[in-house]
Scaffold this motif. Structure first.
Motif, short mmCIF file in Angstrom:
data_model
loop_
_atom_site.label_atom_id
_atom_site.label_comp_id
_atom_site.label_asym_id
_atom_site.label_seq_id
_atom_site.Cartn_x
_atom_site.Cartn_y
_atom_site.Cartn_z
N PRO A 62 -81.08 38.25 -55.78
CA PRO A 62 -82.30 38.66 -56.49
C PRO A 62 -82.09 39.94 -57.30
N TYR A 63 -82.94 40.07 -58.27
CA TYR A 63 -83.01 41.30 -59.06
C TYR A 63 -84.16 42.10 -58.50
N PRO A 64 -83.89 43.25 -57.88
CA PRO A 64 -84.99 43.98 -57.23
C PRO A 64 -85.84 44.71 -58.25
N SER A 65 -86.85 44.07 -58.72
CA SER A 65 -87.70 44.67 -59.75
C SER A 65 -88.70 45.62 -59.10
N LEU A 105 -81.19 45.66 -68.06
CA LEU A 105 -82.32 46.21 -68.81
C LEU A 105 -83.56 46.55 -68.00
N PRO A 106 -84.08 45.63 -67.18
CA PRO A 106 -85.35 45.93 -66.51
C PRO A 106 -85.29 47.22 -65.70
N ALA A 107 -84.17 47.43 -64.97
CA ALA A 107 -84.06 48.64 -64.15
C ALA A 107 -84.03 49.88 -65.06
N GLU A 108 -83.35 49.73 -66.18
CA GLU A 108 -83.25 50.86 -67.10
C GLU A 108 -84.62 51.17 -67.71
N GLN A 109 -85.33 50.13 -68.09
CA GLN A 109 -86.67 50.32 -68.65
C GLN A 109 -87.60 50.97 -67.63
N PHE A 110 -87.50 50.47 -66.40
CA PHE A 110 -88.30 51.01 -65.31
C PHE A 110 -88.02 52.51 -65.16
N ALA A 111 -86.72 52.86 -65.23
CA ALA A 111 -86.32 54.25 -65.07
C ALA A 111 -86.87 55.11 -66.21
N ILE A 112 -86.78 54.57 -67.43
CA ILE A 112 -87.28 55.32 -68.59
C ILE A 112 -88.79 55.55 -68.45
N GLN A 113 -89.49 54.48 -68.09
CA GLN A 113 -90.94 54.59 -67.99
C GLN A 113 -91.38 55.54 -66.87
N ASN A 114 -90.69 55.49 -65.76
CA ASN A 114 -91.10 56.29 -64.61
C ASN A 114 -90.34 57.61 -64.49
N LYS A 115 -89.50 57.87 -65.50
CA LYS A 115 -88.76 59.13 -65.56
C LYS A 115 -87.98 59.41 -64.27
N HIS A 117 -84.01 58.53 -62.38
CA HIS A 117 -82.67 57.99 -62.62
C HIS A 117 -82.67 56.53 -62.17
N PRO A 118 -82.03 55.67 -62.96
CA PRO A 118 -82.01 54.26 -62.57
C PRO A 118 -81.47 54.06 -61.15
N LYS A 119 -80.53 54.90 -60.78
CA LYS A 119 -79.96 54.79 -59.45
C LYS A 119 -81.04 54.96 -58.38
N LYS A 120 -81.89 55.97 -58.63
CA LYS A 120 -82.97 56.23 -57.68
C LYS A 120 -83.98 55.10 -57.72
N ALA A 121 -84.30 54.67 -58.93
CA ALA A 121 -85.26 53.58 -59.08
C ALA A 121 -84.78 52.35 -58.33
N VAL A 122 -83.50 52.06 -58.46
CA VAL A 122 -82.95 50.89 -57.78
C VAL A 122 -83.05 51.05 -56.27
N ALA A 123 -82.72 52.27 -55.80
CA ALA A 123 -82.77 52.51 -54.36
C ALA A 123 -84.18 52.29 -53.82
N GLN A 653 -75.23 47.61 -75.40
CA GLN A 653 -75.27 48.99 -75.87
C GLN A 653 -76.29 49.73 -75.02
N ARG A 654 -75.95 49.80 -73.74
CA ARG A 654 -76.90 50.26 -72.75
C ARG A 654 -76.21 51.19 -71.79
N TYR A 655 -76.99 51.95 -71.09
CA TYR A 655 -76.43 52.84 -70.09
C TYR A 655 -76.22 52.12 -68.76
N TRP A 656 -77.24 51.45 -68.29
CA TRP A 656 -77.26 50.98 -66.90
C TRP A 656 -76.48 49.67 -66.74
N GLY A 657 -75.16 49.83 -66.72
CA GLY A 657 -74.29 48.68 -66.53
C GLY A 657 -72.93 49.16 -66.10
N GLU A 658 -72.06 48.23 -65.76
CA GLU A 658 -70.72 48.61 -65.35
C GLU A 658 -69.95 49.12 -66.57
N PRO A 659 -69.31 50.30 -66.47
CA PRO A 659 -68.47 50.74 -67.58
C PRO A 659 -67.29 49.79 -67.76
N ILE A 660 -66.92 49.58 -68.99
CA ILE A 660 -65.75 48.75 -69.27
C ILE A 660 -64.51 49.62 -69.08
#
Length: 1022
Positions: A62-65, A105-115, A117-123, A653-660
């Motif tokens: 699942p994607y934990p939204s 994207l959704p986690a990143e958007q969530f992080a942007i909206q709620n100010k 860090h995506p890491k925290k948002a995911v946790a 072209q996003r931040y919240w993903g695995e670096p190549i």
RNA sequence: GCCUGGGUGGUGGAAUGGUAGACACGAAAGACUUAAAAUCUUUUGCCGUUAAAAGCGUGCGGGUUCGAGUCCCGCCCUAGGCACCA
């Protein structure tokens, strides 16, 4: 909601047993859940620690939204849990894991909206999710938990990426091999005849040319072969999101394509991208489908997506005005080389035409404008099939390789740039699109394929009576069609047909038949077919097989006068002459030959089927299949296989993903990052740069180190997680080979069919690459796939925040308990169908559990040694039914049977031992209450380690059985007889049934059909 | 247009070619209760009937069969996928 809490039984007079009088899930469920958390009874054992057979069942990760679970999620988890618990009791070592896929994207958007860090948002989201899951009592092995955003996990995602990057696909060995091997080949003999897969053309070079290449040139060349490669490509660009989107992230709207998320407009843009060369695996991805137990529709979707088509590439030389003839050429791709001689023009895409402008083609401003306009449309993703076809003539002529005639070369908007060679041969007689185009621009139409008419009823017949025949299509001045209605038994509605008599011309026959059959004599032959069509059919009325050599004649009547006294007498009464509209004719005429005449003359439709080749020089008379090979060979074409599938874009072209894990040095040379993981650094802003570069470009140190600023797409982490679960804690490898060998493959994978062309395809692709390196033992990752339907909101719509109709499982558990919630999810309908959630129906499941609970009290109090025979039988039938139904994912009928069994038991005495069997059988559905009661029943062993009950075959059979008695197929009564009674006994009983007697009175019995234990049908003379 | 599924009571849905509507919800009536809720009992496809019987009935029209929701042919509706892929 309050309803159930009030729903408390007060009226139990005596204290029944040691268990509380009232069923209260809140007292049972949390206690057990805590116990499970602590004791881990559902832990999958490592391969060395057990001799049990493995069973790996998996729900799509699942994607934990941010909004948490909705009631739709637990549907597939309930299903996996039911199967997992049963398999465990059947003695398997079960792997039933759970984890989170949280990049994207959704986690990143969530992080942007709620100010945050995506890491925290995911946790935070993971915590919410997990709390909800645990409340439902699923038997996951939580020690196997993964999170794709954890660097210990994505380290291996990066590792696999590097595997892809450092590989090419060998087309002879049909597997991925290290790129170093290819370099060695280049050093030895260049790239001539090298069996390495490329997505587009690569210029040939020999070993010296290779040696002379600069490191950068070598790098560029190798990029054409790597399974992960960098290239520039036209991609779907979403300005509003400042990012590139995959095809499956785009949806159509009435204003053109928009992003699935947010609904922003999407256009095309050229941008530097990383790709995965999935097209190299197209054939294996296709053929693998035959080896796996997946639903047909999912296989179909993948097949269409891969889009294999076999055809030929044929080269046409061009004569460009002002240049010498044959200096240029163009290659077309066709699946129908058998129609080559019907090609009356060539059409190329605007994109291809534009490249010609660079090599000396001179043309007018208008044509150039046309080219630009079409390309603009294409960039807007406008490929609407219903759009009118347009085109311009280039003044270029091509030499037809078969006839050596000159045919014009057009630019047409319906020729797509991305498929085949971007150029086609126009065969208007046998392709609807070419036909439409040719009619519009008055291009010649040349018929070269004649259909073969063989009716199914002469299959295997070798002797035919041969005849010459005609079929005439006769039109009245008002456009109506003359038909003869023979009635349903004599072939239905037909056009005019007849036999050619000695010395007659076909058109004479047609006119004669017209007059004979209808009396009209003012007909004029407009045209007729030159070819003779071979038609084999069975003439039922004459009881012979006919081979009719048929010609088609098109007649127009000047007027409807002169209807002589003729001849309708001939076969008077057998048929009716009727004038009907073309539309009606199309509906009612079914005879293939006549349909062909109608389509050809009435509708002027091209014939796009296969048949016999005509007007094609020496190839005339061959079948399409033969001609495809022969014609291709004779004009120096080559047979090729094409796929619709494209290489997969592997960058966001996003931040919240695995670096190549790659970097470029100052010279621009790409190097692999040796020490993984390459961790994602923190940034100040996650907003896209809008230039096409990702937010990582804003970090000076990152940029300076030359690291790739794109990150991996959302599907990267989920493309291999099924392997990580096998050994989730391993720090040395992505999973220990011993564990991979032991678990082997996912036995059953549960999820949604909407992932068919995304996740499922990518996961299969990665798995195959790993297979090529011997890292996994199987070609396919998921042996069986079971897809679920959706749980809709009670208003019939999809559950969505937008409609405010989302059902939160927490609330349902709070009101009814986890067991009731699970039971209802299992019971509500077939697992594969979409069903609306009903707050009304769930109460029935709660009532069932309460009755079970109450029965437990009675059973414990009475404590009988032996159950009533009826109860015993019912229990064993239940065991049998539930065992079978779980295997086939028919949970709803299993639950129904349990309810039925409960209804039987209400009036029966049941022993504690037999009651325990029921608890075991129901444990997969309602694990808490059954575990609790199982213990209260005095069973020492825990319920999940107890052995799954086996039904006694003897007890599955009833002594007596009620069977239906039919008279002429209609039910007229029922009789009860001993099971497996012979026909005599049953017949006697049936003939003496009261109601049956009434029907038999004075009637003769013709025959009796008896199906043992089912039905007896008495056939009487009416 | 093409490819997959699916059309069964008031509702969710059962039915290896063999008694259509299991099971559940809802509804109606009754018992218990001062009353309500809960619980228990009965009824519940339509149409009939005191009760039966008969008749009708699985989207529509045909067909195969002793017998069709199920198989075959042709339509209609619906959900999902693909769609100018040569």
């Amino acid at each position: 909601m309050a309803r159930v809490q009030k729903n408390v039984t007060k009226a139990v007079t005596k204290k029944a047993s040691s268990i509380p009088v009232t069923y209260d899930p809140k007292k049972i469920e949390p206690v057990l859940q805590k116990k499970w958390d602590k004791e881990k009874p559902f832990k999958a054992l490592a391969s060395g620690k057990t001799r049990k057979k493995p069973f790996y069942i998996l729900s799509m990760i699942p994607y934990p939204s941010g909004v948490g679970l909705h009631i739709g999620h637990p549907r597939s988890y309930t299903a996996t849990d039911i199967v997992a618990r049963k398999k465990r009791m059947e003695g398997f070592n079960v792997l039933n894991p759970m984890g989170y896929d949280a990049f994207g994207l959704p986690a990143e958007q969530f992080a942007i909206q709620n100010k945050v860090h995506p890491k925290k948002a995911v946790a935070i989201n993971v915590k919410t999710f997990e709390g909800q899951l645990k409340k439902l009592g699923f038997s996951f092995d939580w020690d196997k938990k993964i999170n794709t955003t954890d660097h210990e996990y994505y380290k291996w995602t990066q590792w696999i990426f590097l595997k892809l990057y450092s590989s090419y696909y060998d087309t002879t060995k049909k597997k991925a091999l290290p790129i170093e091997g290819l370099v060695k080949i280049f050093e030895k003999r260049g790239n001539q005849n090298v069996s390495a897969f490329v997505s587009d053309t690569v210029l040939g070079f020999d070993k010296n040319e290779w040696k002379k290449m600069s490191p950068l040139q070598k790098q560029e060349t190798l990029m054409k072969y790597r399974l992960a490669y960098e290239g520039v490509a036209q991609v779907n660009w979403c300005e509003a999101l400042g990012t590139v989107l995959a095809n499956d992230e785009i949806v159509d709207s009435k204003d053109g394509p928009v992003s699935e998320r947010g609904g922003y407009p999407v256009t095309k843009k050229n941008i530097r991208q990383w790709f995965l060369r999935i097209t190299a695996y197209a054939d294996r991805l296709l053929s693998g489908l035959d080896t796996i137990a997946w639903p047909n529709n999912v296989k179909e979707i993948e097949k269409n997506w891969i889009g294999k088509s076999e055809g030929a590439e044929i080269v046409f030389t061009l004569h460009v005005p002002g240049q010498s003839e044959g200096k240029h050429e163009v290659t077309v791709f066709t699946t129908r080389p058998d129609t080559l001689f019907g090609a009356t023009f060539l059409a190329v895409s605007a994109e291809l035409a534009r490249t010609w402008l660079n090599v000396g083609w001179q043309t007018t401003k208008d044509v150039k404008e046309y080219i630009e306009n079409v390309i603009k449309d294409h960039e807007k993703n406008d490929f609407d099939a219903s759009k009118e076809k347009t085109g311009v003539f280039t003044q270029i002529f091509a030499t037809h390789p078969g006839t050596k005639e000159k045919i014009p070369v057009w630019i047409a908007n319906y020729v797509l740039p991305g498929y085949g060679t971007g150029a086609i041969m126009g065969v208007p007689a046998h392709d609807e699109r070419d036909f439409e185009f040719a009619r519009k621009y008055n291009l010649p139409i040349k018929n070269v394929i004649n259909p073969i008419f063989v009716r199914a009823d002469v299959k295997g017949v070798t002797n035919f009576t041969q005849k010459n025949k005609i079929v005439a299509f006769v039109e009245a001045p008002d456009g109506k069609v003359l038909t003869i209605n023979w009635g349903p038994e004599l072939g239905g509605r037909l056009l005019i047909g007849g036999t050619v008599e000695n010395g007659e011309q076909p058109s004479q026959t047609a006119l004669r038949e017209l007059q004979e059959e209808t009396g009209y004599c003012n007909g004029k032959v407009v045209s007729f077919s030159e070819e003779i069509f071979d038609y084999k059919y069975f003439a039922t009325s004459k009881n012979v097989a006919h081979q009719a050599f048929t010609r088609f004649v098109h007649i127009k009547l000047k007027d409807l006068e002169n209807k002589g006294d003729a001849l309708e007498n001939n076969e008077k009464g057998k048929f009716k002459v009727e004038w009907i509209s073309k539309e009606q004719a199309k509906k009612e005429i079914v005879e293939v030959l006549h349909v062909y005449a109608l389509e050809k003359f009435g509708y002027n439709l091209p014939f796009s089927g296969e048949g016999v080749v005509a007007r094609s020089g020496t190839f005339s008379g061959l079948t399409s299949a033969q001609a495809k090979k022969e014609i291709t060979k004779s004009v120096g074409g080559k047979l090729v296989t094409r796929y619709k599938m494209r290489d997969a874009i592997f960058a966001r072209q996003r931040y919240w993903g695995e670096p190549i894990p790659l970097y470029k040095d100052k010279e621009g040379l790409i190097h692999e990052v040796k020490k993984l993981p390459l961790t994602l650094p923190d940034v100040a802003s996650y907003e896209p740069t809008g230039t096409g570069e990702g937010p990582l470009a804003n970090i000076a140190s990152w940029k300076k180190a030359g690291y790739e600023t794109n990150t991996m797409p959302g599907w990267a982490g989920s493309s291999w997680y099924h392997l990580r679960y096998m050994d989730a804690q391993n720090k040395k490898v992505f999973a220990d080979p011993k564990e991979i060998k032991y678990w082997n493959q996912v036995n059953v994978y549960l999820g949604g069919s909407e992932h068919a062309t995304g996740h499922l395809l990518y996961a299969r692709f990665w798995h195959k690459v790993l297979r090529d390196y011997g890292l996994v033992p199987t070609e396919e990752p998921f042996k069986q796939l079971v897809t679920h339907g959706f749980i809709m909101a009670s208003d019939g719509r999809k559950m969505s925040k937008r409609w405010g109709n989302v059902v939160n499982p927490d609330e349902v558990v709070e009101t009814y308990g986890a067991d009731t919630t699970r039971l209802y999810i299992a019971f509500m309908g077939p697992y594969g169908e979409s069903i609306p959630w009903s707050e009304e129906s769930i109460i029935g499941c709660r009532r069932f559990i309460e009755r079970l609970y109450k029965k437990a009290q009675t059973v414990l109090t009475e404590n009988v040694l032996k159950s009533d025979a009826m109860a015993e039988k019912a229990i064993h039938k239940l065991i049998n039914k539930v065992t079978k139904d779980i295997e086939s994912y028919s949970f709803n009928t299993a639950v129904a049977k349990a309810m039925e069994t409960m209804n039987v038991m209400d009036g029966c005495k049941v022993s504690v031992k037999d009651f325990s069997l029921i608890l075991q059988i129901l444990n997969p559905f309602i694990p808490h209450v059954t575990e609790y009661l199982f213990k209260e029943c005095g069973n020492r062993e825990g319920i999940h380690t107890s052995l799954w009950p086996k039904a006694s075959k003897k007890l599955l059979v009833d002594d007596e059985i009620t069977i239906g008695v039919q008279i002429n197929g209609k039910l007229r009564g029922t009789i009860t007889v001993a099971t497996n009674s012979g026909e005599d006994v049953v017949k006697r009983a049936a003939l003496n049934e009261n109601n049956v007697l009434k029907y038999l009175d004075g009637k003769e019995v013709i025959k009796v059909v008896y199906v043992p234990n089912r039905i007896i049908n008495i056939v009487i003379k009416p």
